[in-house]
Design a protein around this motif. Structure first.
Motif, PDB file in Angstrom:
ATOM      1  N   THR A 121       0.822  -1.207   0.000  1.00 37.35           N
ATOM      2  CA  THR A 121       0.000   0.000   0.000  1.00 37.35           C
ATOM      3  C   THR A 121       0.858   1.260   0.000  1.00 37.35           C
ATOM      4  N   TYR A 122       2.013   1.204   0.638  1.00 32.22           N
ATOM      5  CA  TYR A 122       2.897   2.373   0.693  1.00 32.22           C
ATOM      6  C   TYR A 122       3.437   2.752  -0.679  1.00 32.22           C
ATOM      7  N   ILE A 128      -5.555   4.568  -6.389  1.00 33.94           N
ATOM      8  CA  ILE A 128      -5.837   3.146  -6.515  1.00 33.94           C
ATOM      9  C   ILE A 128      -6.148   2.504  -5.168  1.00 33.94           C
ATOM     10  N   VAL A 129      -5.642   3.081  -4.087  1.00 30.51           N
ATOM     11  CA  VAL A 129      -5.776   2.454  -2.775  1.00 30.51           C
ATOM     12  C   VAL A 129      -7.245   2.245  -2.399  1.00 30.51           C
ATOM     13  N   TRP A 130      -8.065   3.299  -2.589  1.00 31.19           N
ATOM     14  CA  TRP A 130      -9.488   3.188  -2.218  1.00 31.19           C
ATOM     15  C   TRP A 130     -10.173   2.086  -3.005  1.00 31.19           C
ATOM     16  N   LEU A 131      -9.809   1.966  -4.285  1.00 31.49           N
ATOM     17  CA  LEU A 131     -10.431   0.949  -5.134  1.00 31.49           C
ATOM     18  C   LEU A 131      -9.995  -0.451  -4.710  1.00 31.49           C
ATOM     19  N   SER A 132      -8.708  -0.641  -4.484  1.00 33.22           N
ATOM     20  CA  SER A 132      -8.194  -1.972  -4.168  1.00 33.22           C
ATOM     21  C   SER A 132      -8.728  -2.490  -2.836  1.00 33.22           C
ATOM     22  N   TYR A 133      -8.820  -1.620  -1.831  1.00 31.28           N
ATOM     23  CA  TYR A 133      -9.295  -2.075  -0.523  1.00 31.28           C
ATOM     24  C   TYR A 133     -10.792  -2.363  -0.522  1.00 31.28           C
TER      25      TYR A 133
END
Length: 289
Positions: A121-122, A128-133
């Motif tokens: 995640t870092y 993209i983070v919001w989508l992947s989680y």
């Protein structure tokens, strides 16, 4: 939106009937035959076909991938995104089949996998983070979860040293992990090695618009694309039933299966239209407010 809700209610009823009377009996016979013959090679192939193509046919994933492409100014390719998520679900199912056969403690893989997701995640772009989680929901969606759940619960129940309840929990946990990992890797690649300057200006201007022309050509094209997504699942069932296991489906059952398949295709496309016309617009308006 009201019309769409009525279509969804009717279509979901047809879909559940198709699963109960058309797909689940075939699923049970296939898993029983696999465990009796111990033909694990074809079991892995079947896991790929079920996991990959049921995720491809998932209508909610189709809409989410389109929205992700929209807000990223087409850095994210919607079709590539769908294939990547489908491969992630398939990889989880293959690992789970291996675990069912070998008895390896799967929680070690899950713990290690989530540590990798947190670490990576870092390096993942914020867009993209919001989508992947949030992509864990793929394994709890309308099409994916009943088809996958029924197959693997029956597979676990046919192996006497396995517990279907416990094993089903592990496949959910694992299949919720892999879409997050695969989507983050995809985001790292496209945001570091893809030039956003090549995006056409007219696409950026149209970002966020949901103007849908429901003309006959658009409807026919949508039904055709939905059919192409469903046919591989149906083809896999008939291939393994007739070619690999060499078992025939009685005509009295076959005609109902085919009829329900036609209804399911129209329901899936209606579901996609309902999301595009109603739910996505409402969600955007709420977020904007």
């Amino acid at each position: 939106l009201t019309i769409w809700m009525i279509i969804l209610w009717f279509g979901l009823s047809i879909f559940l009937m198709w699963l109960k009377y058309g797909i689940f009996p075939v699923w049970e016979k296939l898993t029983e035959s696999f465990t009796k013959t111990k033909n694990f090679f074809w079991l892995y192939i079947f896991a790929f076909l079920v996991g990959f193509w049921t995720t491809i046919a998932e209508p909610a994933l189709f809409i989410v991938a389109q929205e992700a492409a929209n807000i990223s100014y087409w850095r994210i390719d919607a079709d590539i995104m769908r294939y990547i998520i489908s491969l992630s679900v398939w990889s989880a199912l293959v690992i789970w089949v291996w675990r069912i056969i070998s008895g390896f403690p799967l929680h070690y893989i899950i713990i290690f996998g989530y540590l990798i997701v947190i670490w990576i995640t870092y390096f993942t772009p914020e867009e993209i983070v919001w989508l992947s989680y949030d992509l864990w929901w793929v394994v709890a969606a309308d099409v994916t979860v009943p088809l996958v759940a029924a197959l693997w619960i029956w597979l676990a129940s046919k192996i006497r040293w396995r517990n279907p309840v416990v094993d089903w929990f592990w496949i959910i946990a694992l299949a919720s992990l892999t879409p997050m990992l695969f989507s983050q890797l995809y985001g790292i690649v496209i945001y570091n090695f893809w030039n956003p300057n090549i995006v056409p200006l007219e696409l950026i201007k149209n970002t966020g618009s949901h103007v849908i022309n429901l003309n006959p050509g658009t409807l026919l094209n949508g039904i055709f694309n939905t059919t192409m997504n469903v046919l591989p699942i149906v083809g896999a069932i008939f291939f393994f039933q007739y070619v690999i296991l060499k078992q025939k489906i009685p005509f009295s059952e076959l005609r109902y299966i085919i009829l329900w398949i036609i209804f399911v295709i129209f329901w899936l496309y209606g579901f996609i239209l309902g999301l595009e016309i109603g739910i996505i617009r409402i969600g955007e308006q709420i977020a904007f407010q």
